[in-house]
Design an enzyme around this catalytic site. Structure first.
Site, PDB file in Angstrom:
ATOM      1  N   ASP A  46      25.311  52.115 117.201  1.00  0.00           N
ATOM      2  CA  ASP A  46      23.940  51.637 116.955  1.00  0.00           C
ATOM      3  C   ASP A  46      22.990  52.820 116.900  1.00  0.00           C
ATOM      4  O   ASP A  46      22.736  53.472 117.915  1.00  0.00           O
ATOM      5  CB  ASP A  46      23.516  50.683 118.081  1.00  0.00           C
ATOM      6  CG  ASP A  46      22.121  50.123 117.848  1.00  0.00           C
ATOM      7  OD1 ASP A  46      22.016  49.103 117.142  1.00  0.00           O
ATOM      8  OD2 ASP A  46      21.140  50.725 118.329  1.00  0.00           O
ATOM      9  N   TYR A  51      15.421  57.366 115.559  1.00  0.00           N
ATOM     10  CA  TYR A  51      16.133  58.171 116.565  1.00  0.00           C
ATOM     11  C   TYR A  51      16.357  59.604 116.069  1.00  0.00           C
ATOM     12  O   TYR A  51      16.660  60.497 116.864  1.00  0.00           O
ATOM     13  CB  TYR A  51      17.496  57.559 116.946  1.00  0.00           C
ATOM     14  CG  TYR A  51      17.460  56.172 117.538  1.00  0.00           C
ATOM     15  CD1 TYR A  51      16.263  55.567 117.926  1.00  0.00           C
ATOM     16  CD2 TYR A  51      18.636  55.451 117.713  1.00  0.00           C
ATOM     17  CE1 TYR A  51      16.247  54.287 118.446  1.00  0.00           C
ATOM     18  CE2 TYR A  51      18.618  54.159 118.246  1.00  0.00           C
ATOM     19  CZ  TYR A  51      17.430  53.582 118.602  1.00  0.00           C
ATOM     20  OH  TYR A  51      17.425  52.309 119.120  1.00  0.00           O
ATOM     21  N   LYS A  76      18.324  50.935 111.586  1.00  0.00           N
ATOM     22  CA  LYS A  76      17.115  50.099 111.639  1.00  0.00           C
ATOM     23  C   LYS A  76      15.986  50.755 110.860  1.00  0.00           C
ATOM     24  O   LYS A  76      15.846  51.989 110.885  1.00  0.00           O
ATOM     25  CB  LYS A  76      16.658  49.906 113.095  1.00  0.00           C
ATOM     26  CG  LYS A  76      17.784  49.606 114.078  1.00  0.00           C
ATOM     27  CD  LYS A  76      17.300  49.355 115.487  1.00  0.00           C
ATOM     28  CE  LYS A  76      18.475  49.319 116.459  1.00  0.00           C
ATOM     29  NZ  LYS A  76      18.865  50.642 116.991  1.00  0.00           N
ATOM     30  N   HIS A 109      13.304  47.113 112.900  1.00  0.00           N
ATOM     31  CA  HIS A 109      13.302  47.626 114.277  1.00  0.00           C
ATOM     32  C   HIS A 109      12.306  46.898 115.184  1.00  0.00           C
ATOM     33  O   HIS A 109      12.623  46.588 116.342  1.00  0.00           O
ATOM     34  CB  HIS A 109      13.006  49.130 114.238  1.00  0.00           C
ATOM     35  CG  HIS A 109      13.531  49.895 115.396  1.00  0.00           C
ATOM     36  ND1 HIS A 109      13.994  51.180 115.290  1.00  0.00           N
ATOM     37  CD2 HIS A 109      13.684  49.564 116.703  1.00  0.00           C
ATOM     38  CE1 HIS A 109      14.396  51.604 116.480  1.00  0.00           C
ATOM     39  NE2 HIS A 109      14.219  50.635 117.355  1.00  0.00           N
TER      40      HIS A 109
HETATM   41  P1  NDP Z   1      21.183  51.874 128.582  1.00  0.00           P
HETATM   42  O1  NDP Z   1      20.747  50.657 129.319  1.00  0.00           O
HETATM   43  O2  NDP Z   1      22.386  51.822 127.731  1.00  0.00           O
HETATM   44  O3  NDP Z   1      21.325  53.025 129.676  1.00  0.00           O
HETATM   45  C1  NDP Z   1      21.606  54.348 129.321  1.00  0.00           C
HETATM   46  C2  NDP Z   1      21.444  55.214 130.566  1.00  0.00           C
HETATM   47  O4  NDP Z   1      22.351  54.772 131.566  1.00  0.00           O
HETATM   48  C3  NDP Z   1      21.704  56.668 130.328  1.00  0.00           C
HETATM   49  O5  NDP Z   1      20.833  57.389 131.172  1.00  0.00           O
HETATM   50  C4  NDP Z   1      23.151  56.850 130.780  1.00  0.00           C
HETATM   51  O6  NDP Z   1      23.363  58.151 131.282  1.00  0.00           O
HETATM   52  C5  NDP Z   1      23.241  55.833 131.900  1.00  0.00           C
HETATM   53  N1  NDP Z   1      24.576  55.238 132.005  1.00  0.00           N
HETATM   54  C6  NDP Z   1      25.352  54.766 130.989  1.00  0.00           C
HETATM   55  N2  NDP Z   1      26.503  54.283 131.466  1.00  0.00           N
HETATM   56  C7  NDP Z   1      26.483  54.454 132.815  1.00  0.00           C
HETATM   57  C8  NDP Z   1      27.403  54.164 133.840  1.00  0.00           C
HETATM   58  N3  NDP Z   1      28.578  53.599 133.580  1.00  0.00           N
HETATM   59  N4  NDP Z   1      27.045  54.474 135.119  1.00  0.00           N
HETATM   60  C9  NDP Z   1      25.851  55.034 135.381  1.00  0.00           C
HETATM   61  N5  NDP Z   1      24.934  55.327 134.437  1.00  0.00           N
HETATM   62  C10 NDP Z   1      25.248  55.042 133.162  1.00  0.00           C
HETATM   63  O7  NDP Z   1      19.895  52.398 127.774  1.00  0.00           O
HETATM   64  P2  NDP Z   1      19.455  52.644 126.272  1.00  0.00           P
HETATM   65  O8  NDP Z   1      17.984  52.553 126.276  1.00  0.00           O
HETATM   66  O9  NDP Z   1      20.068  53.861 125.704  1.00  0.00           O
HETATM   67  O10 NDP Z   1      19.995  51.370 125.465  1.00  0.00           O
HETATM   68  C11 NDP Z   1      21.252  51.321 124.822  1.00  0.00           C
HETATM   69  C12 NDP Z   1      21.075  51.347 123.321  1.00  0.00           C
HETATM   70  O11 NDP Z   1      20.248  50.268 122.888  1.00  0.00           O
HETATM   71  C13 NDP Z   1      20.319  52.571 122.783  1.00  0.00           C
HETATM   72  O12 NDP Z   1      21.078  53.757 122.852  1.00  0.00           O
HETATM   73  C14 NDP Z   1      19.965  52.103 121.412  1.00  0.00           C
HETATM   74  O13 NDP Z   1      21.086  52.180 120.560  1.00  0.00           O
HETATM   75  C15 NDP Z   1      19.562  50.650 121.693  1.00  0.00           C
HETATM   76  N6  NDP Z   1      18.108  50.507 121.900  1.00  0.00           N
HETATM   77  C16 NDP Z   1      17.422  49.779 120.955  1.00  0.00           C
HETATM   78  C17 NDP Z   1      16.066  49.609 121.085  1.00  0.00           C
HETATM   79  C18 NDP Z   1      15.356  48.796 120.057  1.00  0.00           C
HETATM   80  O14 NDP Z   1      14.112  48.784 120.059  1.00  0.00           O
HETATM   81  N7  NDP Z   1      16.038  48.116 119.186  1.00  0.00           N
HETATM   82  C19 NDP Z   1      15.295  50.204 122.170  1.00  0.00           C
HETATM   83  C20 NDP Z   1      16.115  50.927 123.132  1.00  0.00           C
HETATM   84  C21 NDP Z   1      17.469  51.036 122.986  1.00  0.00           C
HETATM   85  P3  NDP Z   1      24.146  59.341 130.492  1.00  0.00           P
HETATM   86  O15 NDP Z   1      23.899  59.189 129.031  1.00  0.00           O
HETATM   87  O16 NDP Z   1      23.514  60.573 131.074  1.00  0.00           O
HETATM   88  O17 NDP Z   1      25.591  59.207 130.880  1.00  0.00           O
END
Ligand code: NDP
Length: 275
Positions: A46, A51, A76, A109
């Site tokens: 995604d 981004y 998006k 988006h």
């Molecule tokens: P998430 O809820 O997926 O959380 C990501 C964070 O959690 C990062 O800091 C990561 O750390 C940490 N993390 C991931 N897995 C673990 C684990 N198993 N244990 C502990 N910590 C963990 O957040 P996002 O906001 O990135 O959402 C996911 C996706 O959703 C985005 O990447 C994007 O593709 C989409 N999105 C879409 C939006 C929209 O408006 N349509 C808005 C926001 C997000 P690290 O990377 O350091 O390991």
């Protein structure tokens, strides 16, 4: 390798229920992250024009050696590109950056209601789908009031509505509307960017299953039929977030996570976010 379940979208396209999100991954680090995710077993990625990392995603896809039809790629159209012509141009730009000749899913988006241009963009997405240039079209951050206007056009009903969903912000009104209209709910920030991982109820459920807090939450999502796209740049977490298919939360455990709702929005509110 893990076999990731799929859900069937309203146009018959199968979408992996677990994908890999790349929000906030810098373009020059994205190839490495997506390469690691593909190695871990993810096949759905995604991204979004805003981004700024579609090129990095594209490089990882090209280097992977995987057949295109094994992958499910989402991007998006950003708010600045709402409107028919701008959306068609944005789609072409995303494809070029990704190095692909079609996307599996293309989303609006944000509705950005003040611009009043999402209906025009929707018709552009319908044109792309009719021309066979994208396999499924959908929206993100749409409230029922936005979806109602879109559905009233009488054309394609969105296949997906990708909205912020995690235990602290469950948006059940949106999920209910989506389900009633055959729209799949995809959870963004399924882990609330980490904000729900230390909650005592989450810790207790994780411990009861010998799992991590993230796995307990992702399992809660899956058992409610949502698509999830957790993001991590950490290979061990990429694997951990996929390893959620061989345990089951009880009805009481699901209810305990449901009880964590606290209007804990981490992102903007679609009702008044206009970019
Ligand atoms: P998430 O809820 O997926 O959380 C990501 C964070 O959690 C990062 O800091 C990561 O750390 C940490 N993390 C991931 N897995 C673990 C684990 N198993 N244990 C502990 N910590 C963990 O957040 P996002 O906001 O990135 O959402 C996911 C996706 O959703 C985005 O990447 C994007 O593709 C989409 N999105 C879409 C939006 C929209 O408006 N349509 C808005 C926001 C997000 P690290 O990377 O350091 O390991």
């Amino acid at each position: 390798m893990t076999s990731i379940p799929t859900i069937t979208l309203n146009n018959g396209v199968a979408m992996p229920q677990i994908g890999f999100g790349v929000f906030q991954v810098p373009n020059d680090e994205t190839e490495q992250a997506v390469t690691a995710a593909l190695a871990a077993g993810y096949r759905s990625i995604d991204t979004a024009a805003v981004y700024g990392n579609e090129e990095g995603v594209g490089r990882a896809i090209a280097a992977s050696g995987l057949a295109r039809e094994e992958l499910f790629i989402t991007s998006k159209v950003w708010i600045a590109d709402l409107g028919r012509e701008a959306t068609l141009a944005a789609y072409a730009d995303s494809l070029a950056k990704l190095g692909l000749d079609y996307l599996d899913l293309y989303l609006i988006h944000w509705p950005a209601p003040a611009t009043d241009a999402y209906l025009e963009s929707w018709q552009a997405l319908e044109e792309l789908a009719a021309a066979g240039r994208v396999r499924a079209i959908g929206v993100s951050n749409f409230l029922p009031e936005h979806l109602e206007r879109l559905i009233a056009l009488g054309g394609t009903v969105p296949a997906v509505n990708q909205v912020e969903t995690h235990p602290a912000l469950q948006q059940r009104d949106i999920a209910t509307f989506n389900a009633a209209n055959g729209i799949a709910t995809e959870a963004w920030s399924p882990l609330a960017q980490g904000a729900v991982l230390t909650d005592p109820a989450v810790l207790a459920i994780a411990a009861a299953h010998g799992r991590t807090p993230a796995q307990a939450i992702l399992r809660w999502h899956l058992q409610q039929g949502r698509v999830i796209i957790p993001k991590s740049v950490t290979p061990s977490r990429m694997a951990e977030n996929l390893d959620v298919l061989d345990f089951e939360l009880s009805a009481d455990e699901l209810a305990a996570l449901d009880a964590l709702e606290r209007d804990g929005r981490t992102g903007p509110n679609p009702a008044d976010f206009n970019g």
